[in-house]
Design an enzyme around this catalytic site. Structure first.
Site, PDB file in Angstrom:
ATOM      1  N   GLY A 165       0.785  -1.228   0.000  1.00  0.00           N
ATOM      2  CA  GLY A 165       0.000   0.000   0.000  1.00  0.00           C
ATOM      3  C   GLY A 165       0.813   1.272   0.000  1.00  0.00           C
TER       4      GLY A 165
ATOM      5  N   GLU B  13       2.408 -35.788   1.662  1.00  0.00           N
ATOM      6  CA  GLU B  13       1.689 -34.686   2.313  1.00  0.00           C
ATOM      7  C   GLU B  13       1.274 -35.060   3.735  1.00  0.00           C
ATOM      8  OE1 GLU B  13       1.805 -31.906   1.004  1.00  0.00           O
ATOM      9  OE2 GLU B  13       2.446 -32.521  -0.991  1.00  0.00           O
TER      10      GLU B  13
END
Length: 584
Positions: free
Chosen positions: A199, A417
């Site tokens: 930003g 995983e």
């Protein structure tokens, strides 16, 4: 006629150049001595006496020759006989042949020079035109444009520290005379730095909107041009435009494209250095009560020239960092204003799950969720839309066609995983494993495990070791179930991450042998040996951890093969119901 009027300066320059060249050529031929003419009969007589040294034959009316006793050049009639050259050679005379087209070469040379001059002038003219017309800074905050682009600190969610750091600058822009009364000199330049999407541009616009002054936005790459001097002219034009309104914010995005450290050698970029010098000069020329502030943004402040960062230039540095959980909640609420969210959507939970997300990523997350809702033509944005957008941002979209995938690949992925999920849960319970899946994604992953760590400013030595263990757990799970000979390349990205962490562990953080920043040392072999020893030690701990909890590993892999995706509650339930296995 319009062409003549438009380019009269170029045409005038071309005419003057042509006149100068013509005068020079004329002077050359006028001042050159003309050779003496000798009758042909006298030439033949001298030839018979052996007094002719050389002859220049050509196809013209006369020829040139020299006497043996003189270096002067003479001319005589050219008989143009077929056997004349042979007679000269038999008489022992040096014979050369020339052409009368020499003047044509001169004319061609003049033409080439004229064309070159015209091209050069056109390029200079176009370069000047680009310097004048090429820069089009976005001016926001002047008249009706201020209403078209409303922006102030209320438009910037989070970044409370950055807003506080620039609040006095806003007061200065409103009433610079008040600061001059006390002899205060406000910073002429502010450098906003931070990761992409945090930003920085929005903060600069909010400063101008809060102060009610014009906002001039350009990019550093706009100043770096092919022609030397164009960038410097654009800098002067930008500052002159800002001075017309008395007060304003000049915003230069990506200033590292313009203000990189200058080279000490002779091979530097002259255009960039001239542009940078012009920027430094313009900033130095501001008076303390001018009411103009230059704001620059960069992702790499370490590459900027030191002259930019000294007092009087960009003497205030403000970091616009990644938002914390409260700031993420504010950002999500801000971007959710015009979006029909379902009532069961928990913004606070979403803020907790989006650790390390920038403001731009959060806006993109809600936007992608809105796109998902529009695709299914739903009445509102559901949790499923947000979840799909969230995991797409992390790993890519799910592949729809999975019929070609072999069962063995699914099994390898399931154990891989499951190893990550089990290790992440066991070694550091503060880490939240929110999802594990064996569905391949468009990002190239065969599956993935999403682990959300708690927000911390610092990491302990043990936490880094736990992070490395989680990275190694996928490979260790493959090795435990399929054997050393059947491990796959699926752990390549895990090994890369673990290697980076180990290098930082040993060389930068001082967790290895010694407290020096060893990244600056030349002992590469010793560093590599220490890193390898640490990796082997932690990999052995990973294998031991998975061996002791092998039933949980098998149960997780089995559930993944059956369901393909498990959420945090399902993962915790499988692990809790699996007994430990001290020996295998």
């Amino acid at each position: 006629m319009d062409f003549v009027k438009k380019h009269r300066n170029l045409l005038g320059a071309g005419v003057i150049a042509a006149a100068i060249i013509a005068i020079g050529i004329g002077a050359y031929f006028t001042n050159r001595e003309a050779p003496v003419f000798v009758e042909y009969a006298a030439f033949l007589e001298a030839m018979g006496e052996g007094r002719i040294a050389s002859v220049q034959l050509n196809d013209g009316a006369t020829l040139r020759f020299t006497f043996a006793e003189s270096e002067a050049t003479y001319t005589t009639n050219n008989p143009r006989r077929a056997d004349f050259k042979e007679a000269l050679l038999l008489a022992g005379i040096n014979v050369t042949e020339t052409t009368t087209a020499g003047v044509d070469f001169i004319a061609l040379g003049v033409t080439v020079v004229l064309i070159g001059i015209v091209i050069f002038m056109v390029q200079r003219r176009s370069g000047a035109a680009m310097a004048k017309n090429g820069l089009n800074p976005v001016a926001v905050g002047i008249g009706e444009e201020a209403e078209a682009f409303p922006c102030n600190f209320e438009s910037v969610a989070g970044n409370a520290e950055a807003k506080e750091s620039v609040s006095d600058i806003v007061d200065y822009l409103r009433t610079p005379e008040r600061f001059a009364k006390y002899g205060a000199r406000m910073p002429r330049g502010i450098l906003l730095h931070g990761k992409p999407g945090t930003g920085k541009t929005l903060m600069a616009r909010a400063m101008a909107g809060e102060a009610g002054v014009p906002f001039y936005a350009v990019s550093g790459s706009d100043f770096v041009q092919m022609y030397v001097g164009v960038g410097a002219a654009r800098v002067r034009e930008l500052f002159a435009k800002a001075r017309e309104h008395g007060k304003g914010v000049i915003f230069i995005d990506e200033i590292d494209a313009l203000g990189k450290k200058r080279s000490d050698g002779a091979n530097g970029n002259d255009e960039r250095e001239q542009t940078l010098n012009a920027l430094l000069t313009e900033m130095q020329g501001f008076s303390d009560t001018s009411g103009i502030v230059v704001v620059a943004a960069t992702n790499r402040p370490d590459t900027l020239d030191e002259a930019l960062l000294r007092p009087g230039r960009f003497d205030r540095r403000v970091e616009v960092g990644l938002p914390d959980i409260n700031a993420r909640k504010q950002i999500l609420n801000l971007h959710a204003v015009n979006k029909p969210l379902a009532k069961d959507i928990d913004i606070e939970k979403l803020a907790r799950d989006t650790v390390f997300f920038s403001g731009a990523m959060l806006e993109g997350l809600l936007n992608d969720a809105a796109i998902n809702a529009s695709r299914r033509n739903g009445e509102s944005i559901s949790n499923g839309d947000i979840s799909a957008a969230y995991y797409t941002a992390l790993a890519g979209a799910e592949k729809k066609d999975r019929t070609h995938r072999h069962q063995r690949e699914r099994e390898v992925t399931a154990y891989h995983e499951s190893g990550h999920a089990l290790a992440a849960t066991l070694v550091n319970p503060e880490n939240r494993v929110t999802k594990v899946t064996i569905i391949p994604s468009t990002g190239g992953a065969g599956g993935f495990c999403v682990t959300i760590p708690p927000e911390r400013m610092y990491h302990t030595r043990r936490e880094l070791e736990q992070q490395i263990i989680v990275n190694f757990a996928g490979r260790a799970a493959e090795e435990l179930h399929f054997g050393t000979e059947n491990i796959t390349t699926g752990a390549s990205n895990d090994i890369e991450k673990a290697t980076d962490t180990i290098l930082q562990y040993v060389t930068r953080y001082g967790f290895g042998s010694g407290l020096l920043d060893r990244s600056k040392l030349e002992e590469k072999t010793a560093i590599a040996e220490e890193c390898n020893a640490l990796a082997e030690k932690l990999y052995a701990q990973t294998r031991e951890l998975l061996q002791k909890n092998y039933p949980a590993l098998e149960n997780l892999a089995g559930q993944l093969l059956a369901k393909e995706t498990l959420d945090s509650e399902e993962i915790a339930e499988v692990i809790a119901q699996s007994p430990p296995c001290p020996y295998r």
